[in-house]
Design a protein around this motif. Sequence first.
Motif, PDB file in Angstrom:
ATOM      1  N   GLU A 159      15.856  -3.405 -55.080  1.00  0.00           N
ATOM      2  CA  GLU A 159      16.232  -4.212 -53.911  1.00  0.00           C
ATOM      3  C   GLU A 159      17.105  -3.403 -52.945  1.00  0.00           C
ATOM      4  N   ARG A 160      18.055  -2.654 -53.470  1.00  0.00           N
ATOM      5  CA  ARG A 160      18.921  -1.828 -52.617  1.00  0.00           C
ATOM      6  C   ARG A 160      18.135  -0.720 -51.929  1.00  0.00           C
ATOM      7  N   LEU A 161      17.231  -0.078 -52.660  1.00  0.00           N
ATOM      8  CA  LEU A 161      16.413   0.976 -52.062  1.00  0.00           C
ATOM      9  C   LEU A 161      15.543   0.429 -50.943  1.00  0.00           C
ATOM     10  N   LEU A 182      19.201  -4.513 -63.770  1.00  0.00           N
ATOM     11  CA  LEU A 182      19.631  -3.277 -63.141  1.00  0.00           C
ATOM     12  C   LEU A 182      18.501  -2.650 -62.321  1.00  0.00           C
ATOM     13  N   VAL A 183      17.317  -2.595 -62.888  1.00  0.00           N
ATOM     14  CA  VAL A 183      16.165  -2.033 -62.176  1.00  0.00           C
ATOM     15  C   VAL A 183      15.851  -2.867 -60.939  1.00  0.00           C
ATOM     16  N   ALA A 184      15.844  -4.181 -61.077  1.00  0.00           N
ATOM     17  CA  ALA A 184      15.559  -5.053 -59.930  1.00  0.00           C
ATOM     18  C   ALA A 184      16.609  -4.874 -58.841  1.00  0.00           C
ATOM     19  N   THR A 232      20.039  -6.545 -73.979  1.00  0.00           N
ATOM     20  CA  THR A 232      19.861  -5.195 -73.428  1.00  0.00           C
ATOM     21  C   THR A 232      18.655  -5.157 -72.499  1.00  0.00           C
ATOM     22  N   ARG A 233      17.556  -5.764 -72.907  1.00  0.00           N
ATOM     23  CA  ARG A 233      16.353  -5.796 -72.076  1.00  0.00           C
ATOM     24  C   ARG A 233      16.602  -6.554 -70.778  1.00  0.00           C
ATOM     25  N   ILE A 234      17.277  -7.672 -70.846  1.00  0.00           N
ATOM     26  CA  ILE A 234      17.587  -8.452 -69.650  1.00  0.00           C
ATOM     27  C   ILE A 234      18.490  -7.646 -68.719  1.00  0.00           C
ATOM     28  N   ALA A 235      19.492  -6.986 -69.273  1.00  0.00           N
ATOM     29  CA  ALA A 235      20.403  -6.175 -68.461  1.00  0.00           C
ATOM     30  C   ALA A 235      19.648  -5.038 -67.776  1.00  0.00           C
TER      31      ALA A 235
END
Length: 112
Positions: free
Chosen positions: A21-23, A15-17, A8-11
Amino acid sequence: RWDSIWRTRIARRWLVATLIERLIRIATPTASTSIFLTNFVVVDSSFLARVAYYSERTVLQIEFTDRTLYQYAEVPREIFADFWSAASKGEYFNRQIRHRFVHVKLETKPRS
């Protein structure tokens, strides 16, 4: 249990990274997505040649005396007003704009 928490932490980190990156990709101007301003005003400076500002999109475009052209994104109107009224525009640019705003080098178009 720990395996599930770890996954869960890795996911979440992934997701945050990915979102960051998209922003950054959306918010960062590139030479192909930049607008080319034409309302240049010649400035009295040994460093800067011409300046254009698009207040609706807070875009500052500067042509240097060596004919390189840069566009600076999200430059507030107040900063541009201070820049415009500065006794030394080159000095103000170096202190307040140069490394503080996202920028992109544009292809130099021939002067008309």
